[in-house]
Design an enzyme around this catalytic site. Structure first.
Site, PDB file in Angstrom:
ATOM      1  N   GLN A  65      91.829  23.141  84.686  1.00 29.57           N
ATOM      2  CA  GLN A  65      91.297  21.879  84.179  1.00 29.57           C
ATOM      3  C   GLN A  65      89.777  21.844  84.339  1.00 29.57           C
ATOM      4  O   GLN A  65      89.250  22.091  85.418  1.00 29.57           O
ATOM      5  CB  GLN A  65      91.889  20.673  84.902  1.00 29.57           C
ATOM      6  CG  GLN A  65      91.418  19.397  84.190  1.00 29.57           C
ATOM      7  CD  GLN A  65      91.799  18.120  84.891  1.00 29.57           C
ATOM      8  OE1 GLN A  65      91.446  17.906  86.046  1.00 29.57           O
ATOM      9  NE2 GLN A  65      92.515  17.253  84.193  1.00 29.57           N
ATOM     10  N   CYS A  95      89.543  10.975  84.866  1.00 30.66           N
ATOM     11  CA  CYS A  95      89.103  10.702  86.236  1.00 30.66           C
ATOM     12  C   CYS A  95      88.065   9.574  86.237  1.00 30.66           C
ATOM     13  O   CYS A  95      87.052   9.665  85.545  1.00 30.66           O
ATOM     14  CB  CYS A  95      88.516  11.968  86.868  1.00 30.66           C
ATOM     15  SG  CYS A  95      87.935  11.647  88.536  1.00 30.66           S
ATOM     16  N   HIS A 166      98.225   9.710  81.101  1.00 24.65           N
ATOM     17  CA  HIS A 166      98.483   8.962  82.331  1.00 24.65           C
ATOM     18  C   HIS A 166      98.646   7.514  81.887  1.00 24.65           C
ATOM     19  O   HIS A 166      97.708   6.912  81.356  1.00 24.65           O
ATOM     20  CB  HIS A 166      97.299   9.151  83.278  1.00 24.65           C
ATOM     21  CG  HIS A 166      97.458   8.472  84.602  1.00 24.65           C
ATOM     22  ND1 HIS A 166      96.521   8.579  85.602  1.00 24.65           N
ATOM     23  CD2 HIS A 166      98.427   7.676  85.091  1.00 24.65           C
ATOM     24  CE1 HIS A 166      96.927   7.872  86.663  1.00 24.65           C
ATOM     25  NE2 HIS A 166      98.075   7.315  86.362  1.00 24.65           N
ATOM     26  N   ASN A 206     102.647  10.857  82.237  1.00 27.07           N
ATOM     27  CA  ASN A 206     102.290  10.984  83.648  1.00 27.07           C
ATOM     28  C   ASN A 206     102.087   9.594  84.258  1.00 27.07           C
ATOM     29  O   ASN A 206     101.693   8.670  83.576  1.00 27.07           O
ATOM     30  CB  ASN A 206     100.989  11.822  83.755  1.00 27.07           C
ATOM     31  CG  ASN A 206     100.341  11.766  85.138  1.00 27.07           C
ATOM     32  OD1 ASN A 206      99.220  11.287  85.291  1.00 27.07           O
ATOM     33  ND2 ASN A 206     101.038  12.269  86.144  1.00 27.07           N
ATOM     34  N   GLY A 207     102.383   9.489  85.552  1.00 28.33           N
ATOM     35  CA  GLY A 207     102.092   8.257  86.282  1.00 28.33           C
ATOM     36  C   GLY A 207     103.301   7.673  86.972  1.00 28.33           C
ATOM     37  O   GLY A 207     104.228   7.187  86.321  1.00 28.33           O
ATOM     38  N   ARG A 229     101.561  12.982  92.810  1.00 31.06           N
ATOM     39  CA  ARG A 229     101.763  12.655  94.222  1.00 31.06           C
ATOM     40  C   ARG A 229     103.172  12.911  94.714  1.00 31.06           C
ATOM     41  O   ARG A 229     103.361  13.382  95.843  1.00 31.06           O
ATOM     42  CB  ARG A 229     101.350  11.192  94.461  1.00 31.06           C
ATOM     43  CG  ARG A 229      99.833  11.024  94.401  1.00 31.06           C
ATOM     44  CD  ARG A 229      99.452   9.578  94.242  1.00 31.06           C
ATOM     45  NE  ARG A 229      99.896   9.032  92.955  1.00 31.06           N
ATOM     46  CZ  ARG A 229      99.723   7.775  92.577  1.00 31.06           C
ATOM     47  NH1 ARG A 229      99.129   6.941  93.390  1.00 31.06           N
ATOM     48  NH2 ARG A 229     100.134   7.364  91.392  1.00 31.06           N
TER      49      ARG A 229
HETATM   50  C1  LIG Z   1      94.308  13.287  95.438  1.00 30.79           C
HETATM   51  C2  LIG Z   1      94.296  13.206  93.932  1.00 30.79           C
HETATM   52  C3  LIG Z   1      93.446  14.020  93.213  1.00 30.79           C
HETATM   53  C4  LIG Z   1      93.439  13.979  91.815  1.00 30.79           C
HETATM   54  N1  LIG Z   1      92.633  14.849  91.125  1.00 30.79           N
HETATM   55  C5  LIG Z   1      92.706  14.891  89.770  1.00 30.79           C
HETATM   56  C6  LIG Z   1      92.001  15.872  89.025  1.00 30.79           C
HETATM   57  O1  LIG Z   1      91.300  16.745  89.566  1.00 30.79           O
HETATM   58  N2  LIG Z   1      92.136  15.855  87.662  1.00 30.79           N
HETATM   59  C7  LIG Z   1      92.921  14.921  87.017  1.00 30.79           C
HETATM   60  O2  LIG Z   1      93.030  14.951  85.788  1.00 30.79           O
HETATM   61  N3  LIG Z   1      93.600  14.002  87.703  1.00 30.79           N
HETATM   62  C8  LIG Z   1      93.535  13.975  89.051  1.00 30.79           C
HETATM   63  N4  LIG Z   1      94.307  13.087  89.739  1.00 30.79           N
HETATM   64  C9  LIG Z   1      95.252  12.228  89.002  1.00 30.79           C
HETATM   65  C10 LIG Z   1      96.595  12.954  88.856  1.00 30.79           C
HETATM   66  O3  LIG Z   1      96.476  14.121  88.087  1.00 30.79           O
HETATM   67  C11 LIG Z   1      97.643  12.039  88.195  1.00 30.79           C
HETATM   68  O4  LIG Z   1      97.194  11.707  86.903  1.00 30.79           O
HETATM   69  C12 LIG Z   1      97.877  10.770  88.997  1.00 30.79           C
HETATM   70  O5  LIG Z   1      98.018  11.044  90.378  1.00 30.79           O
HETATM   71  C13 LIG Z   1      99.123  10.020  88.493  1.00 30.79           C
HETATM   72  O6  LIG Z   1     100.273  10.812  88.638  1.00 30.79           O
HETATM   73  P1  LIG Z   1     101.312  10.588  89.871  1.00 30.79           P
HETATM   74  O7  LIG Z   1     101.605   9.117  89.893  1.00 30.79           O
HETATM   75  O8  LIG Z   1     102.493  11.423  89.519  1.00 30.79           O
HETATM   76  O9  LIG Z   1     100.587  11.004  91.106  1.00 30.79           O
HETATM   77  C14 LIG Z   1      94.292  13.087  91.130  1.00 30.79           C
HETATM   78  C15 LIG Z   1      95.141  12.257  91.872  1.00 30.79           C
HETATM   79  C16 LIG Z   1      95.164  12.313  93.247  1.00 30.79           C
HETATM   80  C17 LIG Z   1      96.096  11.416  94.018  1.00 30.79           C
END
Ligand SMILES: Cc1cc2nc3c(=O)[nH]c(=O)nc-3n(C[C@H](O)[C@H](O)[C@H](O)COP(=O)(O)O)c2cc1C
Length: 330
Positions: A65, A95, A166, A206-207, A229
């Site tokens: 990414q 982000c 997301h 996602n989410g 997560r």
């Molecule tokens: C600690 C952390 C770091 C993350 N870093 C990135 C990242 O580098 N690039 C990105 O696109 N999303 C990043 N995200 C977002 C996740 O990719 C994802 O979209 C978000 O956590 C929602 O998905 P989940 O509910 O399954 O965790 C990050 C999320 C967390 C919690």
């Protein structure tokens, strides 16, 4: 090039999905598609490339990414990533962190569809690899199907065939990145509607997805599910995913995973990796199991051991396999 299977993917997560975490996750799941953390184009172009980009073949398939909004730098980074053997390049458009916004990449780019389209087009033309985008469904006060659909249209016109959504908007001012993963409300129907209007592209949702029933429901409506997560905090969730989503019962036990990981630690320590750089990702391996606290305590007591104390890691394995096994893995 064989078609990549993005039915289930691990979300890119900064400070989490580095090469060691990916190796560990791959030990649990053969079928999941893995993403790197976001890496800024400037870091790739000017940094210690080998250290930043090198990974173990065992992790594949794996996507890199990128964070950036300079089309020349993005194109150059794609070429470099292709040489390193990645399977896909993804552009981060989701982000919301202040630092990322200051550098004009991530979620603030949702406000600039034409710039995004130019960047993605430059990327698509620079590499044979598939170029994908990961974005949110809106920003600030904008959570509107027509806006999102038009944004998706521009991304598609640039040659992108897979988009990860997301399912919550980004609040660009006033919320921390952590709050931005909680406060904006999840809106799955918006993602389903985007898929209905764009049947020609792969839409990954996602989410806040945390179990296999939810995954199955989403897969009736979209092409794939990305999870962050829930897997990072409880990596053995991947075993359920292998069994229930991929019909693969050939999954290693937690102990067998630790055993294989210790071989990996052994190999990596010889190359200068610190034990905790690898083992920190395994804190949640026993999540929800009796004795999980013991595993966490053991790791936190020993993980920072100097690497000459690698024997201590071997001892972790002994703990799991011998006398305390019954208690740990009830
Ligand atoms: C600690 C952390 C770091 C993350 N870093 C990135 C990242 O580098 N690039 C990105 O696109 N999303 C990043 N995200 C977002 C996740 O990719 C994802 O979209 C978000 O956590 C929602 O998905 P989940 O509910 O399954 O965790 C990050 C999320 C967390 C919690």
């Amino acid at each position: 090039m064989s078609k990549l299977n993005r039915k289930i993917s691990m979300a890119p997560m900064m400070d989490c999905t580095d090469r060691h975490d990916r190796y560990f996750l791959r030990l649990i799941s053969k079928n999941i598609f893995l993403y790197s953390e976001m890496i800024a184009t400037g870091t790739i172009i000017h940094g210690d490339r080998k250290k930043i980009l090198e990974f173990n073949e065992f992790e594949k398939p794996v996507a890199l990414q990128l964070g950036g909004s300079d089309k020349k730098e993005l194109a150059e980074s794609c070429k470099i990533a292709e040489d390193y053997g990645y399977d896909e390049i993804n552009l981060n458009l989701g982000c919301p962190s202040k630092k990322v916004q200051k550098n004009k990449f991530g979620a603030c780019l949702i406000k600039e569809p034409d710039l995004v389209a130019e960047c993605l087009s430059a990327m698509v033309h620079s590499t044979k690899l598939p170029v994908t985008a990961k974005t949110r469904i809106g920003f600030d006060n904008v959570e509107d199907f027509d806006y999102l659909n038009s944004f998706i249209g521009k991304i598609k016109a640039a040659g992108v065939k897979t988009i990860i959504l997301h399912a919550r908007k980004a609040i660009l001012k006033g919320l921390s990145p952590k709050e931005n993963l909680k406060i904006p409300k999840i809106n799955y129907p918006m993602v389903y509607d985007i898929k209905k209007s764009n049947p020609d592209i792969e839409i990954i949702i996602n989410g806040a997805i945390t179990n296999t029933d939810q995954i199955k429901n989403h897969l009736n409506k979209v092409d794939g599910v990305m999870i962050g997560r829930a897997i990072y905090q409880s990596p053995y969730f991947l075993a359920d995913i292998e069994k229930e989503i991929f019909n693969n019962n050939d999954v290693l036990s937690r102990e067998a995973i630790v055993e294989k990981l210790v071989d990996y630690v052994d190999m990596e320590v010889k190359k200068g990796t610190r034990v905790n750089q690898i083992m920190r990702h395994t804190v949640g391996l026993y999540h929800g199991q009796r004795g999980a606290g013991k595993w966490k305590r053991y790791l936190s007591d020993n993980m920072m051991a100097r690497d000459s104390d690698f024997q201590k890691v071997k001892h972790i394995l002994d703990i799991v396999q011998n006398n305390e096994k019954a208690e740990m893995v009830a």
